[in-house]
Design an enzyme around this catalytic site. Structure first.
Site, mmCIF file in Angstrom:
data_model
loop_
_atom_site.group_PDB
_atom_site.id
_atom_site.type_symbol
_atom_site.label_atom_id
_atom_site.label_comp_id
_atom_site.label_asym_id
_atom_site.label_seq_id
_atom_site.Cartn_x
_atom_site.Cartn_y
_atom_site.Cartn_z
ATOM 1 N N THR A 191 5.414 -1.538 3.391
ATOM 2 C CA THR A 191 5.449 -2.918 3.895
ATOM 3 C C THR A 191 5.065 -3.909 2.792
ATOM 4 O OG1 THR A 191 4.799 -2.051 6.039
ATOM 5 C CG2 THR A 191 4.561 -4.421 5.739
ATOM 6 N N PHE B 134 0.882 -1.178 0.000
ATOM 7 C CA PHE B 134 0.000 0.000 0.000
ATOM 8 C C PHE B 134 0.913 1.220 0.000
ATOM 9 C CE2 PHE B 134 -2.322 3.068 2.852
ATOM 10 C CZ PHE B 134 -3.509 3.197 2.153
ATOM 11 N N GLU C 209 5.293 9.052 1.639
ATOM 12 C CA GLU C 209 6.407 9.441 0.777
ATOM 13 C C GLU C 209 7.563 9.927 1.647
ATOM 14 O OE1 GLU C 209 5.093 12.151 -2.264
ATOM 15 O OE2 GLU C 209 3.722 10.616 -3.071
ATOM 16 N N GLN D 65 11.673 -4.679 32.143
ATOM 17 C CA GLN D 65 12.111 -4.382 33.510
ATOM 18 C C GLN D 65 12.022 -5.634 34.392
ATOM 19 O OE1 GLN D 65 13.386 -1.508 34.094
ATOM 20 N NE2 GLN D 65 13.799 -1.773 36.275
ATOM 21 N N GLU E 97 0.388 3.711 10.439
ATOM 22 C CA GLU E 97 -1.067 3.859 10.180
ATOM 23 C C GLU E 97 -1.671 4.987 11.014
ATOM 24 O OE1 GLU E 97 -3.476 0.491 9.238
ATOM 25 O OE2 GLU E 97 -1.726 -0.722 8.719
HETATM 26 C C1 LIG Z 1 8.135 -0.040 9.494
HETATM 27 C C2 LIG Z 1 7.154 0.878 8.833
HETATM 28 C C3 LIG Z 1 6.207 0.355 7.953
HETATM 29 C C4 LIG Z 1 5.323 1.219 7.291
HETATM 30 N N1 LIG Z 1 4.458 0.708 6.343
HETATM 31 C C5 LIG Z 1 3.769 1.570 5.542
HETATM 32 C C6 LIG Z 1 3.015 1.087 4.418
HETATM 33 O O1 LIG Z 1 2.924 -0.112 4.160
HETATM 34 N N2 LIG Z 1 2.393 1.995 3.618
HETATM 35 C C7 LIG Z 1 2.470 3.332 3.843
HETATM 36 O O2 LIG Z 1 1.905 4.097 3.059
HETATM 37 N N3 LIG Z 1 3.163 3.824 4.906
HETATM 38 C C8 LIG Z 1 3.817 2.972 5.753
HETATM 39 N N4 LIG Z 1 4.547 3.458 6.815
HETATM 40 C C9 LIG Z 1 4.588 4.906 7.052
HETATM 41 C C10 LIG Z 1 3.868 5.364 8.320
HETATM 42 O O3 LIG Z 1 2.479 5.226 8.175
HETATM 43 C C11 LIG Z 1 4.313 6.809 8.574
HETATM 44 O O4 LIG Z 1 5.664 6.750 9.014
HETATM 45 C C12 LIG Z 1 3.451 7.526 9.581
HETATM 46 O O5 LIG Z 1 2.173 7.746 9.055
HETATM 47 C C13 LIG Z 1 4.056 8.869 10.018
HETATM 48 O O6 LIG Z 1 4.440 9.630 8.917
HETATM 49 P P1 LIG Z 1 5.914 10.272 8.871
HETATM 50 O O7 LIG Z 1 6.872 9.182 9.169
HETATM 51 O O8 LIG Z 1 6.063 11.003 7.595
HETATM 52 O O9 LIG Z 1 5.950 11.291 10.063
HETATM 53 P P2 LIG Z 1 5.499 12.842 10.005
HETATM 54 O O10 LIG Z 1 4.155 12.957 9.405
HETATM 55 O O11 LIG Z 1 6.596 13.636 9.391
HETATM 56 O O12 LIG Z 1 5.391 13.187 11.544
HETATM 57 C C14 LIG Z 1 6.526 13.507 12.355
HETATM 58 C C15 LIG Z 1 6.002 13.879 13.745
HETATM 59 O O13 LIG Z 1 5.186 15.056 13.654
HETATM 60 C C16 LIG Z 1 3.910 14.813 14.201
HETATM 61 N N5 LIG Z 1 2.911 15.596 13.480
HETATM 62 C C17 LIG Z 1 2.709 15.655 12.128
HETATM 63 N N6 LIG Z 1 1.684 16.487 11.866
HETATM 64 C C18 LIG Z 1 1.211 16.935 13.064
HETATM 65 C C19 LIG Z 1 0.165 17.815 13.448
HETATM 66 N N7 LIG Z 1 -0.640 18.388 12.552
HETATM 67 N N8 LIG Z 1 -0.024 18.050 14.773
HETATM 68 C C20 LIG Z 1 0.769 17.477 15.695
HETATM 69 N N9 LIG Z 1 1.791 16.624 15.390
HETATM 70 C C21 LIG Z 1 1.997 16.366 14.092
HETATM 71 C C22 LIG Z 1 3.689 13.301 14.026
HETATM 72 O O14 LIG Z 1 2.689 12.813 14.904
HETATM 73 C C23 LIG Z 1 5.089 12.780 14.340
HETATM 74 O O15 LIG Z 1 5.269 12.726 15.725
HETATM 75 C C24 LIG Z 1 5.385 2.616 7.540
HETATM 76 C C25 LIG Z 1 6.312 3.115 8.453
HETATM 77 C C26 LIG Z 1 7.210 2.276 9.069
HETATM 78 C C27 LIG Z 1 8.248 2.885 9.990
#
Ligand SMILES: Cc1cc2nc3c(=O)[nH]c(=O)nc-3n(C[C@H](O)[C@H](O)[C@H](O)COP(=O)(O)OP(=O)(O)OC[C@H]3O[C@@H](n4cnc5c(N)ncnc54)[C@H](O)[C@@H]3O)c2cc1C
Length: 382
Positions: free
Chosen positions: A158, A123, A127, A339, A366
């Protein structure tokens, strides 16, 4: 109000519990340490019908419901989260968009192999530059004659690079809406399509036996018929998929939290300190009692969200509550289980070390915990 499971659900829970103990537990630590994908376990889960659980038999599914999937995920995660997330991503993120939004032809082509576990789908939403703010998608798809030409990249996807990955659904900007916002659509990109590159697997903190890659699309051409559902419906599609997926992740988190109770109970009865088992000390008893309390309340939260979803009622807020609570509880229980295990809890040979490493991502994937709070607050009218 009846909180007991139906006979069918109970039988499923027991068979997955046995499978996790007998087929997953003995081999998963080695996969985890070597960062290898557990193909044999996936094959066996396919034979058990786990990939087809919530889908109708006409598509090759088991005719069960989403709650059945959640129960299976809970029991798998009680032993190992890499295996559980492989199933969760394959079903709720991989096959589900095709089942929910695909044409008859797309369903006939892809669902039989996805629902048997013979093939996996990824899925592709997140980005490198945008995750929580999925409306900020930069990947573009332009219609050129009867083909979509896709350019861009996806991060952390994933199940996108296994030997049995058949396709990835990719969210892309396909135009501009009348109000000036981005028109987002979802397109099916089969594995091996020229211009679609899968980077080597990430080096991760946890989920080390699961498959995660960055993907690049460089003038990647697929037939116009690979559009999934209606053009411009990409945003609504991934919101629906993620709402459901949050219940599944909550179930997975409850499994991890319960696994921490299982391992801590066992260890507290065996480990001696100051002349008696550490489980005789009230400080340890209270930790385990609190862990059980948290696993139990998180389970009720995901059961509630799943029941509402299956009844066709609104469930967005309850799914966010379940995911937020269960992932917090998973992290708490993993910390306490480590712990209780003392120095051995810091050794990779003990399952609780794996639980600790696998717990943190549950507060991120997610939808982060902050995003869950945004969803709950919005649903309350803020
Ligand atoms: C092992 C793994 C598997 C994954 N699998 C998939 C997959 O199969 N498909 C897919 O599409 N994605 C996948 N993901 C991506 C995952 O869903 C995202 O990492 C997640 O949604 C967070 O996005 P980001 O990493 O860009 O963090 P960001 O959006 O950059 O967020 C960084 C921080 O800022 C905070 N933040 C952002 N906006 C706000 C706001 N408006 N108010 C307050 N706080 C905010 C967030 O909560 C977080 O703490 C995967 C990630 C990992 C690590």
């Amino acid at each position: 109000m009846d909180f007991r499971l139906s006979e069918e659900h109970e039988a499923l829970r027991e068979s997955v519990r046995d499978f996790a103990r007998e087929a997953v537990a003995p081999v998963i630590a080695e996969h985890y340490e070597r960062h290898t994908f557990p193909y044999e376990i996936v094959r066996q889960m396919g034979k058990m019908g786990l990939f087809g659980l919530p889908f109708p038999e006409e598509h090759g599914g088991m005719g069960g419901d989403y709650f059945a999937l959640c129960l299976a995920l809970e029991e798998l995660a009680r032993v190992d989260s890499s295996v559980a997330i492989t199933l969760e991503a394959a079903v709720s993120l991989g096959a589900m968009p095709i089942f929910r939004f695909g044409t008859a032809e797309q369903k006939a082509r892809w669902l039989p192999k996805l629902l048997s576990g013979e093939a996996l789908a990824g899925f592709g939403l997140t980005e490198p530059g945008t995750g929580s703010d999925a409306g900020g998608t930069q990947t573009r798809a332009v219609l050129d004659g009867d083909e979509w030409v896709i350019n861009g990249s996806k991060a952390f996807i994933t199940n996108s690079g296994t030997d049995i990955t058949a396709l990835v659904t990719v969210t892309a900007v396909t135009g501009t809406n009348p109000d000036g916002s981005k028109e987002l659509s979802t397109i099916i990109v089969p594995s091996g399509t020229p211009g679609f590159t899968v980077a080597p697997g990430y080096s991760k903190v946890g989920w080390n036996a699961s498959d995660t890659h960055e993907l690049t699309f460089d003038d990647c051409r697929v037939p116009a018929g690979n559009l999934l559902g209606e053009r411009g419906r990409g945003f609504a599609q991934f919101l629906r998929i993620l709402d459901e997926g949050r219940i599944a992740i909550a179930a997975l988190a409850v499994g991890l939290a319960q696994g921490c109770v299982d391992e801590s109970l066992k260890y507290a009865k065996e480990r001696q300190a100051f002349g008696q088992p550490i489980g005789n000390y009230q400080a340890i008893q209270f930790k385990i009692a609190d862990m059980e309390l948290k696993a139990h309340t998180a389970r009720l939260a995901y059961h509630d969200a799943a029941a509402r979803m299956l009844a066709g009622e609104p469930f967005k807020r309850q799914a966010a509550i379940a995911k937020l609570h269960a992932s917090t509880v998973a992290v708490d229980n993993a910390r306490e289980a480590t712990q209780i295990h003392g120095g051995y809890g810091f050794m990779n040979e003990y399952p609780v070390a794996r639980f600790w490493r696998d717990s943190k991502i549950l507060e991120i994937g997610e939808g982060t915990s902050e995003v869950q709070r945004m969803i709950i607050a919005r649903d309350l009218g803020l």
